[in-house]
Design an enzyme around this catalytic site. Sequence first.
Site, PDB file in Angstrom:
ATOM      1  N   MET A 105       0.843  -1.191   0.000  1.00  0.00           N
ATOM      2  CA  MET A 105       0.000   0.000   0.000  1.00  0.00           C
ATOM      3  C   MET A 105       0.873   1.234   0.000  1.00  0.00           C
ATOM      4  O   MET A 105       1.777   1.379   0.824  1.00  0.00           O
ATOM      5  CB  MET A 105      -0.931  -0.003   1.219  1.00  0.00           C
ATOM      6  CG  MET A 105      -1.851   1.202   1.292  1.00  0.00           C
ATOM      7  SD  MET A 105      -2.958   1.297  -0.140  1.00  0.00           S
ATOM      8  CE  MET A 105      -3.152   3.078  -0.250  1.00  0.00           C
ATOM      9  N   ASN A 119       0.928   4.273   0.985  1.00  0.00           N
ATOM     10  CA  ASN A 119       0.776   5.384   1.917  1.00  0.00           C
ATOM     11  C   ASN A 119       1.922   6.385   1.751  1.00  0.00           C
ATOM     12  O   ASN A 119       3.093   6.009   1.703  1.00  0.00           O
ATOM     13  CB  ASN A 119       0.786   4.872   3.360  1.00  0.00           C
ATOM     14  CG  ASN A 119      -0.155   3.713   3.566  1.00  0.00           C
ATOM     15  OD1 ASN A 119      -1.341   3.815   3.320  1.00  0.00           O
ATOM     16  ND2 ASN A 119       0.397   2.588   4.010  1.00  0.00           N
ATOM     17  N   GLU A 175       4.747   0.809  -6.068  1.00  0.00           N
ATOM     18  CA  GLU A 175       4.337   1.649  -4.933  1.00  0.00           C
ATOM     19  C   GLU A 175       5.020   3.015  -4.961  1.00  0.00           C
ATOM     20  O   GLU A 175       4.409   4.033  -4.610  1.00  0.00           O
ATOM     21  CB  GLU A 175       4.642   0.938  -3.614  1.00  0.00           C
ATOM     22  CG  GLU A 175       4.002  -0.436  -3.462  1.00  0.00           C
ATOM     23  CD  GLU A 175       2.522  -0.437  -3.788  1.00  0.00           C
ATOM     24  OE1 GLU A 175       1.805   0.518  -3.409  1.00  0.00           O
ATOM     25  OE2 GLU A 175       2.068  -1.391  -4.436  1.00  0.00           O
TER      26      GLU A 175
END
Length: 916
Positions: A316, A318, A351
């Site tokens: 993920m 973030n 990512e």
Amino acid sequence: MRSFALVRRLSLGLFASTLLVACPGARTSDVPEPTTSTASAPPSSDEPTLAGRLPTTVAPISYSLELRVDPTKETFTGRSTIAIRTKSAEKRLFLHGHDIRVTAASISSPSGTKQTVKVTALPDKSLLRLDWTGELPAGEHTVELEYEAPFGKELSGLYRVERDGQSYAFTQFEALDARRAFPCFDEPSFKTPFDVTLVVPKGQVAVSNTRQIERTESSAGDRVRFATTEKLPTYLVAFAVGPFDVVDAPPIPATKARPKATPLRGIAVKGKGKHLKEALAEHTKLVVELESYFGIAYPYDKLDVIAVPDFAAGAMENAGAITYREALVLVDPASATEQQRRDVAGVAAHELAHQWFGNLVTMAWWDDLWLNEAFATWMGQRVIQSLYPAWNADLELTEWAHGAMETDSLVSARKIRQTIVDDGDVENAFDDLTYSKGAGILAMFERFVGAEAFQAGIRRYLDEHRFGSATTEQFLTSVFGADGETKTSAAFRQFLERAGVPRVSIDAPCENGKLARLEVAAERYLPLGSKGEAASTWALPLCVKTGDATTCDLVSATATKKAVISLTKPVACPTFIFPNADGAGYIRYTPNAAQSKELFGKAYSKLSPRERLAAVDALRASFRAGAVDASTLLDILPTIAKDKVRNIAASPAGLLAYLSTHVVEDKDRASFTKIATELYQPTFKRLGWAAKAGAKEDAESKLARKDAITGLLTIAREPALRKEAVTKARAWLGVGGPENTAALSPDLLEPVLTVAAQDGGPEVFDAIVARLKKSEDAVVRRSLLIAISSASDPKLAERARALSLDEAVFSGERIRYVIGLFNVPETREAAWAWLSKNLPAVVDAVPEGVRSYLPLLVEALCDADREAEVRKVFAPQLKNMQGADHTLENAIEKMRICHAIRKHHMSGLSDALKKR
């Protein structure tokens, strides 16, 4: 990145031709009964109705969050202070909040007026309604809510993980789960700065999106304050708390785009930090390479790489605090495989690309998710190709696009830009069409307009919308100009806003020994068994290879109204025509038997690697559509298997496995396995089980060895080799003697253990299960789980099915494990009977964000007559499987197509095998 992306990268059986964070929206509440300050109420006439989407009259300006997080507890508490701006006078306000028990709430104005707010929970929409006395004037105000919430139990929201007696907390907010951690405006277009403070147990590590700027110790816990973030949507906010190993890596060095070095750290559960070194080094290289392409600095004040031991997602993005499955960042030299090392770099590239695509510039709403995921998929592979050309990441991206075409050929396929009606549509947006079709379209148009022009457009797009949100229309304008209304942008939009793959055919009329024009026809590609309508008009950025020359043009064509491409200068009649020059087109070509033999004959050596891979897809598409018979297919496979490029040589494996599982009759099994053996044996003879002592071996040879051995063990089922595999597995496991991990290369662990679970008997099966229960190495566990789920003995397979609901299988591993149960033909019917009986328990045990994948298992049944049976099994559980109504339709259509392909080709394959 969602679970789809992980499934694609890890090539898991039924999902190998499809790929994806697990974050649906509203869920069954597990919070304690609310106090009087939070009450549930039926919907009112003026509340949001579309997927809980909030009114546009109120928007957040900034957040100040303070959460008290103790991972050993069942709940956490927090205070969410939100500065808002109202466009008009308001008497109420809606926020997202799910499983949150508000204990106090107020709203205040700059004048100092403050009043208590009544909070009403609307759990069906994951909303909180805030009511106050009178009307609040237009302008800026501050909302403050104190609350308590349970840690998530579905690997989403703010959730706990226990390892080796230690407790940790992690977040996973994409797409709709920030609302489970704090009340908020949980939509991607609401981008604001966040001030985050975490109160954690004394001495524990706290991580968030930005640098820690203050830590205050007290007997009640340590109060950790972080720097204010750049503007972020709620789904990119992140926290992690626990007794972590923290690895300080050398800072990412300054570049032309970024004049100062950027701090880089690795975070892992206690005892595992030592395995972060390789992943951290990759992140440094990738950031520098990405900055070079974008011409824009990495946007955040630090970069933390966080290894999460139980994770429904693959990774993920973030902002500044990227979370990954452990297998994607923890590289243990004792168990690391070549594929793991490539996955570490490849997923990191994806990512990190998101730090620009998605984070710096965010899609305005989930119908434009492709602006995040397609771009990160395309750019991730592009940067890996630049850094590691020997890995052939461009070919891998092409293969992913071909996989997406299988989904896109379904009548039930969704569009990339699908209207979002409910939260299930958000869930469904994270699929191979968004990721791989989207990436394939980007690659096609980059090829068509030119790499430099496309890069300039990408830079304009990012620069014009930095730290803001954007739509498809704004992207098209930035890249193609003229307010996004050029013919090229219209063609691009077509691929986003309609489902389907164009099938093209080319006529090349030669006159007097010269070719002056090409005639192009197009329609929708449909496989056997499809109930779709092929007739359609397609605008195509088409590049056609005519012998040694290539001609490109933007054409509009149907099956009956052909487009004409006039060559700038007539050429000598070519020896062959290939309608997908450079293999970059998101198109299909279905040559008949004669055309296929010509394509894989003299013409084959004149094709580039990407073109040869596209030719393999053409053969596959022709077989699935009935344009090529089984005999022609078998004639051509040896040519492909001899290709010098590993990715291409390995590509027949999927076709062979499909034939073996669904088309080959038992009476022809020996003839079929002989053909499979002949395809894989030469590579195995050349490479053997291992490199010769002292010999230096390149990485491609390691992967080619695994491809060959896997094919011989699982498709050809070569008896002597399977016996040898069991012997090696016994030694590795320590069955009948001391454990010898040197007996088996980590690269071969998966196929060898799979055969051992099938042929080694209960003693070996027990040893594999025992190893699983004591292992915490994610790479080793993956091979062990695949082996166990592949058991073919009825009694052992029954035990394997029971294990799927055992705590020995981590929550984030469960969906892939259940998939594996359906990959074994001998036990597939028993697996279906078990799933039919135990579906409620399986649904409950699988993280909510990946439950929608479960219906796809029924494709393996390959029987159109069982549609009613399948619907009866799944219907009662669809309400608990967000988005599964759509995937169920996909699955049933795939089952119908498989049935039709088997029926069409079975007798022809049998005749072909008898003649060999």
